[in-house]
Design a protein around this motif. Structure first.
Motif, short mmCIF file in Angstrom:
data_model
loop_
_atom_site.label_atom_id
_atom_site.label_comp_id
_atom_site.label_asym_id
_atom_site.label_seq_id
_atom_site.Cartn_x
_atom_site.Cartn_y
_atom_site.Cartn_z
N PHE A 294 -48.99 1.21 -0.03
CA PHE A 294 -48.48 2.55 -0.29
C PHE A 294 -48.25 2.67 -1.79
N TYR A 295 -48.97 3.55 -2.42
CA TYR A 295 -48.89 3.70 -3.86
C TYR A 295 -47.92 4.82 -4.21
N ASP A 296 -46.66 4.44 -4.39
CA ASP A 296 -45.59 5.40 -4.63
C ASP A 296 -45.30 5.51 -6.13
N GLN A 339 -40.37 11.31 -4.87
CA GLN A 339 -41.25 10.20 -4.49
C GLN A 339 -42.60 10.77 -4.05
N ILE A 340 -43.65 10.39 -4.78
CA ILE A 340 -45.00 10.90 -4.50
C ILE A 340 -45.88 9.71 -4.12
N THR A 341 -46.56 9.82 -2.99
CA THR A 341 -47.42 8.74 -2.51
C THR A 341 -48.88 9.11 -2.68
N PHE A 342 -49.67 8.14 -3.15
CA PHE A 342 -51.09 8.37 -3.41
C PHE A 342 -51.95 7.42 -2.59
N GLN A 343 -53.21 7.77 -2.44
CA GLN A 343 -54.14 6.96 -1.65
C GLN A 343 -54.53 5.68 -2.35
N THR A 344 -54.66 5.71 -3.69
CA THR A 344 -55.13 4.55 -4.43
C THR A 344 -54.24 4.27 -5.63
N GLU A 345 -54.33 3.05 -6.12
CA GLU A 345 -53.57 2.66 -7.32
C GLU A 345 -54.07 3.46 -8.53
N GLU A 346 -55.37 3.73 -8.56
CA GLU A 346 -55.93 4.52 -9.67
C GLU A 346 -55.34 5.93 -9.70
N ASP A 347 -55.22 6.56 -8.52
CA ASP A 347 -54.62 7.90 -8.46
C ASP A 347 -53.18 7.87 -8.95
N LYS A 352 -49.17 9.24 -13.13
CA LYS A 352 -48.11 8.88 -14.07
C LYS A 352 -48.44 9.39 -15.47
N ALA A 353 -49.69 9.15 -15.89
CA ALA A 353 -50.11 9.61 -17.21
C ALA A 353 -50.11 11.14 -17.27
N CYS A 354 -50.53 11.78 -16.19
CA CYS A 354 -50.59 13.24 -16.12
C CYS A 354 -49.21 13.87 -16.28
N ILE A 355 -48.24 13.38 -15.52
CA ILE A 355 -46.89 13.97 -15.53
C ILE A 355 -46.21 13.69 -16.87
N GLU A 356 -46.37 12.48 -17.38
CA GLU A 356 -45.73 12.14 -18.65
C GLU A 356 -46.33 12.91 -19.82
N GLU A 357 -47.62 13.24 -19.73
CA GLU A 357 -48.26 14.00 -20.81
C GLU A 357 -47.78 15.45 -20.83
N GLN A 358 -47.51 16.01 -19.63
CA GLN A 358 -47.19 17.43 -19.55
C GLN A 358 -45.70 17.72 -19.39
N SER A 359 -44.85 16.68 -19.37
CA SER A 359 -43.42 16.89 -19.22
C SER A 359 -42.67 15.75 -19.88
N ASP A 360 -41.35 15.84 -19.87
CA ASP A 360 -40.53 14.73 -20.37
C ASP A 360 -39.84 14.00 -19.22
N PHE A 361 -40.40 14.12 -18.01
CA PHE A 361 -39.83 13.46 -16.84
C PHE A 361 -40.14 11.96 -16.89
N LEU A 362 -39.20 11.15 -16.45
CA LEU A 362 -39.39 9.72 -16.38
C LEU A 362 -40.12 9.35 -15.10
N CYS A 363 -41.23 8.61 -15.24
CA CYS A 363 -42.02 8.18 -14.08
C CYS A 363 -42.03 6.65 -14.04
N TYR A 364 -41.96 6.09 -12.84
CA TYR A 364 -41.96 4.63 -12.74
C TYR A 364 -42.40 4.20 -11.35
N TYR A 365 -42.80 2.90 -11.26
CA TYR A 365 -43.19 2.28 -10.00
C TYR A 365 -42.08 1.34 -9.57
N GLU A 366 -42.07 1.00 -8.29
CA GLU A 366 -41.20 -0.06 -7.79
C GLU A 366 -42.06 -0.99 -6.95
N GLU A 367 -42.33 -2.19 -7.45
CA GLU A 367 -43.17 -3.15 -6.73
C GLU A 367 -42.31 -4.01 -5.81
#
Length: 367
Positions: A294-296, A339-347, A352-367
């Motif tokens: 699950f790519y969250d 919490q947003i879930t994606f089909q692949t790690e690439e997505d 993450k790059a998309c949201i950080e480029e267009q906003s100042d929201f903090l994005c992160y993973y939890e492994e």
């Protein structure tokens, strides 16, 4: 590669394999068989298959590659009919079942006839089902397990891998017994444990209604596999019955040891219990394994109207598809967690790059 590919069961797995074969082998002719005519018609309309087959009895005779993409017990029943048919000597038969011992046993008659059967199990899936959810890259970087008979001609195994090369999967060869032991431990047993924990929690919430709301977030995430199709997991459990019985006995002993540690208050044993689990878990590979990953992506977002549509709008601009989205209500400050879930790690990485480029929201993973 040229030839007729007959796929029995045109759901998510069968449809995705058909698309992968089509991508890599454009001269192949793909014939679909399914209990639902509507599914077959949809598959034809979407270009997943080239032809709607008549029946296994008729179309198996035309096949150069025959793939069973149906439940294990159904595959076993259908395999029993094949030795009676006039089949091509060069035919390769395979399947996609989650257990292998019973299927390989049913394929023995085919082997005696000189027909190649190679067990298969692509270890990937989706929260969606049906041919409309089929994706060519569903199996990309996932393990695709192969269980040929002992002494199988290596050229035939290589030929099957060539047919399936469009999946972009990582092929791994196992014996049928090893396959069932490994998938039992890493996939089937966790599903039973998750389901049991959810059932226990259901009863607990009757006594403590507030627990129902508090189960959102972490508890819901660690038990998400309990939401899998109950019909499929009934089939899998019965197909791997003996293996699972042994593993459940071992699990029961482990829980009795945990109970004894708590009963005696053995601090050192309890610490060691958690420490050894952490040490081993932290060494496990992150890529796709027995249970689909699950790519969250977690996004800290401010609380104002339209914030969810704002974030999904960013993703839409970059044409990034998501599979699930929810707000975690476990924070008391002015920020929430999306919490947003994606089909692949690439997505997920692109998101993450998309949201950080267009906003100042903090994005992160939890492994």
């Amino acid at each position: 590669m040229k030839g007729n590919v007959v796929i029995v069961g045109l759901g998510l797995i069968g449809g995705s394999i058909a698309l992968a074969i089509r991508e890599q082998h454009q001269e192949a002719h793909i014939i679909g068989l399914d209990v639902s005519m509507r599914t077959l018609e949809t598959g034809l309309e979407l270009g997943v298959i080239d032809e709607i087959g008549e029946s296994l009895l008729i179309d198996a005779k035309r096949a150069d590659l025959l793939i069973f993409c149906c439940p294990v017990k159904e595959t076993e029943a259908l395999l029993r009919h094949l030795p009676k048919l006039k089949l091509k000597d060069t035919l390769i038969v395979t399947d996609t079942g989650s257990t292998k011992a019973g299927i390989m046993s049913c394929a023995e008659k085919l082997k005696e006839r000189g027909i190649t059967f190679i067990g298969g199990h692509p270890m990937a899936g989706s929260h969606k089902s049906g041919v409309t959810a089929a994706k060519r890259l569903l199996f990309e970087n996932a393990y695709y397990l192969l269980t040929p008979f002992e002494g199988e001609d290596e050229k035939r195994v290589s030929e099957l891998r060539a047919w399936l090369s469009g999946t972009s999967a990582k092929f791994l060869r196992l014996s049928p017994a090893e396959h069932d032991e490994i998938t039992g431990m890493l996939s089937h047993l966790p599903h039973i444990i998750a389901a049991a924990l959810v059932r226990q929690t259901e009863g607990f919430t009757h006594l403590h209604p507030s627990a129902f709301q508090l189960a959102a977030g972490g508890f819901r995430d660690i038990t998400r596999i309990a939401s899998s199709d109950p019909r499929m997991w009934t089939d899998i459990s019965l197909s791997n019955q003996n293996v699972l019985m042994g593993q459940l006995k071992s699990w029961k002993l482990a829980m009795e040891e945990a109970l004894q540690m708590l009963r005696t208050g053995d601090r050192q044993a309890i610490y060691q219990f958690f420490d050894e689990a952490k040490e081993f878990r932290d060494t496990l590979p992150v890529h796709k394994g027995a249970i689909p990953a699950f790519y969250d992506l977690f996004v800290d977002v401010p609380d104002y109207p339209g914030i969810v549509s704002e974030v999904t709008g960013y993703l839409a601009k970059w044409e990034i598809s998501l599979t699930n989205l929810k707000i975690l209500e476990t924070r008391e400050d002015i920020f929430g967690i999306l919490q947003i879930t994606f089909q692949t790690e690439e997505d997920r990485s692109r998101a993450k790059a998309c949201i950080e480029e267009q906003s100042d929201f903090l994005c992160y993973y939890e492994e």
